[in-house]
Design a protein around this motif. Structure first.
Motif, PDB file in Angstrom:
ATOM      1  N   ALA A 119       0.818  -1.223   0.000  1.00 13.54           N
ATOM      2  CA  ALA A 119       0.000   0.000   0.000  1.00 13.54           C
ATOM      3  C   ALA A 119       0.845   1.263   0.000  1.00 13.54           C
ATOM      4  CB  ALA A 119      -0.941  -0.007   1.195  1.00 13.54           C
ATOM      5  N   GLU A 120       2.016   1.244   0.674  1.00 13.19           N
ATOM      6  CA  GLU A 120       2.840   2.455   0.735  1.00 13.19           C
ATOM      7  C   GLU A 120       3.513   2.778  -0.596  1.00 13.19           C
ATOM      8  OE1 GLU A 120       5.364  -0.975   2.281  1.00 13.19           O
ATOM      9  OE2 GLU A 120       3.373  -0.252   2.713  1.00 13.19           O
ATOM     10  N   LEU A 121       3.458   1.849  -1.556  1.00 14.95           N
ATOM     11  CA  LEU A 121       4.052   2.087  -2.875  1.00 14.95           C
ATOM     12  C   LEU A 121       3.003   2.349  -3.951  1.00 14.95           C
ATOM     13  CD1 LEU A 121       6.826  -0.667  -2.805  1.00 14.95           C
ATOM     14  CD2 LEU A 121       7.061   1.783  -2.322  1.00 14.95           C
ATOM     15  N   GLU A 123      -0.093   4.992  -5.275  1.00 16.96           N
ATOM     16  CA  GLU A 123      -0.759   6.299  -5.177  1.00 16.96           C
ATOM     17  C   GLU A 123      -2.209   6.127  -5.592  1.00 16.96           C
ATOM     18  OE1 GLU A 123       1.239   9.192  -7.577  1.00 16.96           O
ATOM     19  OE2 GLU A 123       3.150   8.920  -6.559  1.00 16.96           O
TER      20      GLU A 123
END
Length: 160
Positions: A119-121, A123
Motif C-alpha cells: 500500500a505504501e508504494l 498512489e
C-alpha cells in the motif's frame, strides 16, 4: 441576389401584416419558393464542403501514416548504428559533421501485478464525476440542484 435571412424576415413580416388573405397567400407562395431555393443552394454548399472536409481528413490520415513510416525508418537506422557500434566495441564516433555516442540502456520498472504491490508504494487518485443525467432529471422536475442549471443549446438542423 436576396439573402436567406432577408427572405425569412419578409416571410415573418408578411405573416404579421394586415393584408387580405388572398394577397398574403399569393405573396407567401412566391416567398416560400424563394426560401426553399435559398435553402437548397445552401445545402448544396454544405454537401460540397462536407466532401472537401472528408477528402482533407483522408489526406491527413495518409500523411500521418507516411510520417509514422518515416519515424519508424529513423528509429530503425538509429538502432542499426547503435548495434553496429556496440559490436565494434566503440562508445563514441565522429562521422563527418555528426558525433555519435552510445549510451547505456536506461532502467525502468515494469508492473506485472498492481494489486500485489504494498500500500505504501501505491498512489490513489480520486475522480469526482457529476451524474449529469440524474441532475438533468431533477432540474427538469423543477427541483433545485446547487451548482447546476439547465443550459439550452443551439437548435440543430436535420437533413434527410
Amino acid at each position: 441576389m436576396t439573402k436567406l435571412y432577408e427572405v425569412a424576415n419578409d416571410y415573418a413580416r408578411l405573416m404579421d401584416s394586415d393584408m387580405e388573405p388572398e394577397l398574403i397567400a399569393d405573396t407567401l407562395e412566391g416567398i416560400e419558393g424563394e426560401l426553399t431555393e435559398k435553402i437548397s443552394q445552401l445545402l448544396a454548399v454544405c454537401k460540397n464542403l462536407s466532401a472537401h472536409s472528408d477528402a482533407l481528413k483522408n489526406e491527413s490520415a495518409s500523411l500521418a501514416a507516411r510520417a509514422k513510416t518515416a519515424d519508424n525508418q529513423i528509429a530503425s537506422i538509429k538502432e542499426y548504428i547503435a548495434n553496429s557500434l556496440e559490436l565494434a566495441g566503440k562508445k563514441k564516433v565522429t562521422a563527418g559533421l555528426h558525433q555519435v555516442s552510445v549510451r547505456a540502456p536506461s532502467k525502468s520498472v515494469d508492473i506485472t501485478d498492481a494489486g500485489a504491490l504494498p500500500a505504501e508504494l501505491v498512489e490513489y487518485e480520486t475522480t469526482i464525476k457529476p451524474d449529469r443525467l440524474a441532475i438533468k432529471h431533477l432540474l427538469d422536475a423543477g427541483k433545485e440542484v446547487p451548482g447546476a442549471q439547465i443550459k439550452i443549446g443551439k437548435p440543430s438542423l436535420i437533413i434527410k
